[in-house]
Design a protein around this motif. Structure first.
Motif, PDB file in Angstrom:
ATOM      1  N   THR A  36     -18.900  -5.134 -15.484  1.00  0.00           N
ATOM      2  CA  THR A  36     -17.720  -5.096 -14.846  1.00  0.00           C
ATOM      3  C   THR A  36     -17.504  -5.987 -13.856  1.00  0.00           C
ATOM      4  O   THR A  36     -16.263  -6.871 -13.597  1.00  0.00           O
ATOM      5  N   THR A  38      -7.854 -11.425 -18.648  1.00  0.00           N
ATOM      6  CA  THR A  38      -8.899 -10.432 -18.581  1.00  0.00           C
ATOM      7  C   THR A  38     -10.244 -10.963 -19.378  1.00  0.00           C
ATOM      8  O   THR A  38     -10.053 -11.881 -20.095  1.00  0.00           O
ATOM      9  N   VAL A  42      -7.311  -9.670 -13.677  1.00  0.00           N
ATOM     10  CA  VAL A  42      -6.768 -10.221 -12.686  1.00  0.00           C
ATOM     11  C   VAL A  42      -5.338 -10.718 -13.048  1.00  0.00           C
ATOM     12  O   VAL A  42      -5.165 -11.448 -14.197  1.00  0.00           O
ATOM     13  N   ARG A  69     -14.969  -9.123 -13.771  1.00  0.00           N
ATOM     14  CA  ARG A  69     -13.630  -9.314 -12.771  1.00  0.00           C
ATOM     15  C   ARG A  69     -13.698 -10.858 -12.066  1.00  0.00           C
ATOM     16  O   ARG A  69     -12.963 -11.350 -11.900  1.00  0.00           O
ATOM     17  N   GLN A 114      -5.078  -2.877 -11.273  1.00  0.00           N
ATOM     18  CA  GLN A 114      -6.181  -3.567 -11.908  1.00  0.00           C
ATOM     19  C   GLN A 114      -7.287  -2.562 -12.725  1.00  0.00           C
ATOM     20  O   GLN A 114      -7.653  -2.568 -13.944  1.00  0.00           O
ATOM     21  N   GLY A 142     -12.657  -6.867 -16.794  1.00  0.00           N
ATOM     22  CA  GLY A 142     -12.056  -7.367 -15.658  1.00  0.00           C
ATOM     23  C   GLY A 142     -10.514  -7.695 -15.738  1.00  0.00           C
ATOM     24  O   GLY A 142     -10.498  -8.449 -16.850  1.00  0.00           O
ATOM     25  N   GLU A 157      -7.989  -2.007 -16.468  1.00  0.00           N
ATOM     26  CA  GLU A 157      -9.286  -2.081 -16.918  1.00  0.00           C
ATOM     27  C   GLU A 157      -9.745  -0.918 -17.708  1.00  0.00           C
ATOM     28  O   GLU A 157     -10.136  -0.877 -18.801  1.00  0.00           O
TER      29      GLU A 157
END
Length: 197
Positions: A52, A133, A125, A56, A22, A123, A26
């Motif tokens: 950031t 994102t 995931v 996330r 991840q 971020g 990023e």
């Protein structure tokens, strides 16, 4: 374009992805954002730890809900002395596909190339084969300016209002299986790009 790219994704399972992967994605987004700005003669965005972390958290919330939507307000939990904020959210199979979609969308592109923005947080995931994102953009306040504003793509600094989501349109968003889920996500992203603000 996004629909064509997302339809081949078949399986969607629980939240996955290592922190290292991840972080690499990023970083790739930040690199792409800055390359886009530099090509236009704009200064690079500085990575901001608070943006950031909040990006996330928001990406994880979207992945948990199984849909993309903007924070309301995007200033929630911000402690930085900011003057202007913006946010792009998306879902897709990989960094390049999502960056192409952001750049092809005039309203999302506006945040990317806004000369007012000086800082960014990204971020990422993963939920199965889908990457959720969030990109948060910020202009720090200087001492001569005191009224903060928030903006969403295309808002021209109008106060943030909820964007349409698939649940507001009456489409179920409980995590459905593969193609149905992708259709819901694509529909939500398309509405963000095409509806007037």
């Amino acid at each position: 374009m996004v629909l064509t790219v997302l339809l081949p994704v078949l399986a969607v399972v629980g939240l996955t992805g290592s922190a290292g992967a991840q972080a690499a994605e990023e970083e790739a987004f930040v690199r792409e954002l800055n390359e886009t700005r530099v090509e236009l003669g704009l200064p690079e965005l500085t990575l901001n730890a608070e943006l950031t972390e909040l990006s996330r958290v928001w990406a994880a919330e979207m992945a948990e809900e199984g849909e993309i939507f903007h924070a309301n307000p995007i200033s929630a939990n911000m402690t930085s002395n900011w003057l202007k904020l913006g946010e792009n959210v998306g879902v897709g199979p990989e960094v390049n596909t999502l960056m192409d979609a952001f750049i092809d969308s005039p309203t999302h592109y506006q945040n990317i190339i806004d000369p007012d923005f000086t800082h960014v947080g990204v971020g990422v995931v993963w939920d199965g084969d889908l990457m959720f994102t969030t990109h948060r953009f910020m202009k720090l306040a200087d001492r001569s300016l005191s009224t903060p504003t928030t903006s969403v793509p295309g808002s021209n600094d109008v106060p943030l209002e909820p964007l349409p989501t698939s649940s507001q349109a009456g489409t179920p968003v409980a995590p459905p299986a593969s193609e149905q889920r992708i259709a819901v996500l694509v529909d939500a992203m398309a509405k963000q790009s095409t509806e007037p603000r």
